[in-house]
Each structure stands twice: as C-alpha cells, then as structure tokens.
Design a protein around this motif. Structure first.
Motif, PDB file in Angstrom:
ATOM      1  N   ASP A  68      32.086  37.700  40.213  1.00 14.06           N
ATOM      2  CA  ASP A  68      31.482  36.553  40.898  1.00 14.06           C
ATOM      3  C   ASP A  68      31.809  35.220  40.241  1.00 14.06           C
ATOM      4  N   ASN A  69      32.250  35.239  38.980  1.00 15.43           N
ATOM      5  CA  ASN A  69      32.596  33.989  38.303  1.00 15.43           C
ATOM      6  C   ASN A  69      33.942  33.424  38.765  1.00 15.43           C
ATOM      7  N   LYS A  70      34.865  34.293  39.176  1.00 17.31           N
ATOM      8  CA  LYS A  70      36.228  33.878  39.525  1.00 17.31           C
ATOM      9  C   LYS A  70      36.787  32.959  38.432  1.00 17.31           C
ATOM     10  N   LEU A  71      36.713  33.460  37.215  1.00 20.85           N
ATOM     11  CA  LEU A  71      37.102  32.676  36.037  1.00 20.85           C
ATOM     12  C   LEU A  71      38.584  32.867  35.742  1.00 20.85           C
ATOM     13  N   PRO A  72      39.338  31.785  35.534  1.00 20.32           N
ATOM     14  CA  PRO A  72      40.749  31.936  35.154  1.00 20.32           C
ATOM     15  C   PRO A  72      40.864  32.598  33.787  1.00 20.32           C
ATOM     16  N   ILE A  73      41.673  33.632  33.694  1.00 20.80           N
ATOM     17  CA  ILE A  73      41.825  34.403  32.454  1.00 20.80           C
ATOM     18  C   ILE A  73      43.167  34.139  31.794  1.00 20.80           C
ATOM     19  N   ARG A  74      44.221  34.043  32.614  1.00 21.90           N
ATOM     20  CA  ARG A  74      45.576  33.877  32.068  1.00 21.90           C
ATOM     21  C   ARG A  74      46.442  33.112  33.060  1.00 21.90           C
ATOM     22  N   ILE A  75      47.330  32.274  32.537  1.00 26.55           N
ATOM     23  CA  ILE A  75      48.313  31.568  33.351  1.00 26.55           C
ATOM     24  C   ILE A  75      49.670  31.665  32.651  1.00 26.55           C
ATOM     25  N   LYS A  76      50.697  31.960  33.429  1.00 27.56           N
ATOM     26  CA  LYS A  76      52.063  31.933  32.906  1.00 27.56           C
ATOM     27  C   LYS A  76      52.913  31.052  33.801  1.00 27.56           C
ATOM     28  N   ALA A  77      53.823  30.296  33.183  1.00 22.94           N
ATOM     29  CA  ALA A  77      54.695  29.413  33.956  1.00 22.94           C
ATOM     30  C   ALA A  77      56.079  29.357  33.337  1.00 22.94           C
ATOM     31  N   SER A  78      57.106  29.463  34.173  1.00 23.52           N
ATOM     32  CA  SER A  78      58.487  29.260  33.735  1.00 23.52           C
ATOM     33  C   SER A  78      58.830  27.795  33.959  1.00 23.52           C
TER      34      SER A  78
END
Length: 258
Positions: free
Chosen positions: A222-232
């Motif tokens: 229910d939090n919809k919390l961002p955990i990880r992001i990766k970007a090239s």
C-alpha cells in the motif's frame, strides 16, 4: 550527472487520487543512496510536511539531492525541489526549484492558477517572470511524484500497459509516461521485497542513453515506495537504492529478512 537527480525524483513514483486511500501522509520521509558505477555519488531525500495555501491546509513535499565525497569535487550537485499541493485533489498550488548542478544554476518559483489553467513562473536568477498555459490536470515535478503513487489503476495494469500524466517542467508541459513491466522479488538491505517494475519513457540524447533507459522498482504494497532505480546514461550508469525511511503510512512489507 547534470539533471540526473531531478530526473530520478520524477521517476521515483506512482501517484495520488482522491478516489483511493492515500499511500502517504504528513511525516513520511525516505532517503536514497545514489551510485555512479562503483562510486557512492550522493543522496536524495523526500519528505512530506503540512503548510497553508489559499487559507487551507495542503501537503508540502520537499525533495533534496546532493553529491558527497569525491563526487562533490568532480561534479557538485545541490538541488532543492518543493511543491505545495491540495490534500483532496492533488493539484499543485506552487513549486520551488533551486538547483546547482556543476555550476548550472536555477532559482525559480511557480504559482498555479487552476481557474485559468496557467502557471506564473518567477525566475529570480534572471529577474524575469512569464505565464504559461497548462492542461487542466497538470502537475509539477514533485506533485507528480505523489500523484502517481496512488494512481487508481496502478494495481490493475497488465504487463505492457502504461499510465500517463501532464507534467510542467522547464517552462513547458510534457507527457510523463510509465510502462508496467511486471513483478519481481529483489534483495535489499532490508531483506527480500516484492516489487512492481516500471519503465518511464524519457527523452533521449540529453542525459539518458535512449528513450527506455530507466527502470524503477516499487514496493508491491500500500505504500508504493520506490525501492530501486537503474539508469543507463550517455556515459556510464547510475543506480539508486532505498537507504532509510520513517513515517510510512502503512507497514513496510518484507517478504524475507536478511
């Protein structure tokens, strides 16, 4: 790393709707550790406070991004983004953008007029101001973060489907689109977390390697919390991991502790 932290702020989310119980509340705070390759490049924090605008209580969201250690000597980043938005509708009243990214600076404030579908942008650095027309349901970059976290269809998307919003940024309105890729259990410092995976469609050629260079993992709760992001990126890659948090509205669900 120019403009990278602000782009990540935009990609950290999935929304808000008056038709659905909010995924956040006043007091929420979390922090991300950002890596550029093997280098600990910096941190980003996001916080929700309360303020008063137009004689009513509103959410005051604050996002900060900054480089640390050797990265600060190579490319200094000190970014501040703020948004004041309606507690019921999620519509923004005001935004603040004050940044220093390797000597590239901006100091702006925007004031939304929902009645006339416009935004007055005051540029304090250049001592100028201008009014821009906007769509009716426009968001600024920070309010977009919270608007999307509670999007009413976010839990109903099928693989390959997308959600999109109009976002005002850099004196223009663009369509910000997120494509749902599926679910995955990932290993974090907190343990095994069940996540939903999204791919923002971004403009290629300025910072990112191609249109679909960013992947975002969001907690499947229910939090919809961002955990990880990766970007090239055009040069190298960047990764952001959830480092710490407090004040979540719902319990943080860990499938298996480390």
């Amino acid at each position: 790393m120019k403009k990278i932290l602000v782009c990540l702020l935009a990609f950290f989310t999935l929304g808000f709707s008056s038709q659905k119980e909010r995924a956040f509340e006043v007091g929420e705070w979390f922090k991300f550790r950002i890596h550029y390759g093997f280098i600990n490049a910096g941190y980003a924090t996001l916080e929700v406070k309360e303020a008063t605008r137009n004689n009513k209580k509103v959410y005051h969201a604050i996002g900060k991004g900054y480089t640390t250690g050797m990265s600060r000597f190579i490319f200094k980043v000190e970014d501040l983004y703020e948004s004041y938005f309606d507690k019921e509708t999620g519509k923004p009243f005001q935004f603040v953008r004050k940044i220093n990214e390797g000597g590239y600076t901006k100091n702006q404030e925007g004031f939304f007029d929902q009645g006339s579908n416009s935004v007055l942008v005051k540029d304090y650095k250049n001592k100028s101001e201008a009014t821009f027309k906007t769509p009716e349901e426009v968001q600024d970059i920070m309010s977009s973060f919270y608007y999307l976290r509670n999007h009413p269809t976010i839990d109903k998307l099928k693989v390959g489907e997308s959600v999109a919003i109009d976002m005002f940024f850099d004196n223009e309105t663009t369509k910000f689109k997120l494509k749902y890729l599926g679910k995955e259990d990932i290993e974090t410092k907190f343990g095994t977390i069940s996540t939903m995976i999204f791919r923002p469609l971004v403009q290629s050629g300025r910072v990112f390697k191609e249109e679909e260079s960013v992947t975002v993992w969001i907690s499947d709760d229910d939090n919809k919390l961002p955990i990880r992001i990766k970007a090239s990126l055009l040069v190298g890659s960047i990764k952001a991991e959830l480092e710490s948090f407090k004040g979540l509205k719902y319990s943080f669900r860990v499938k298996q502790k480390p």
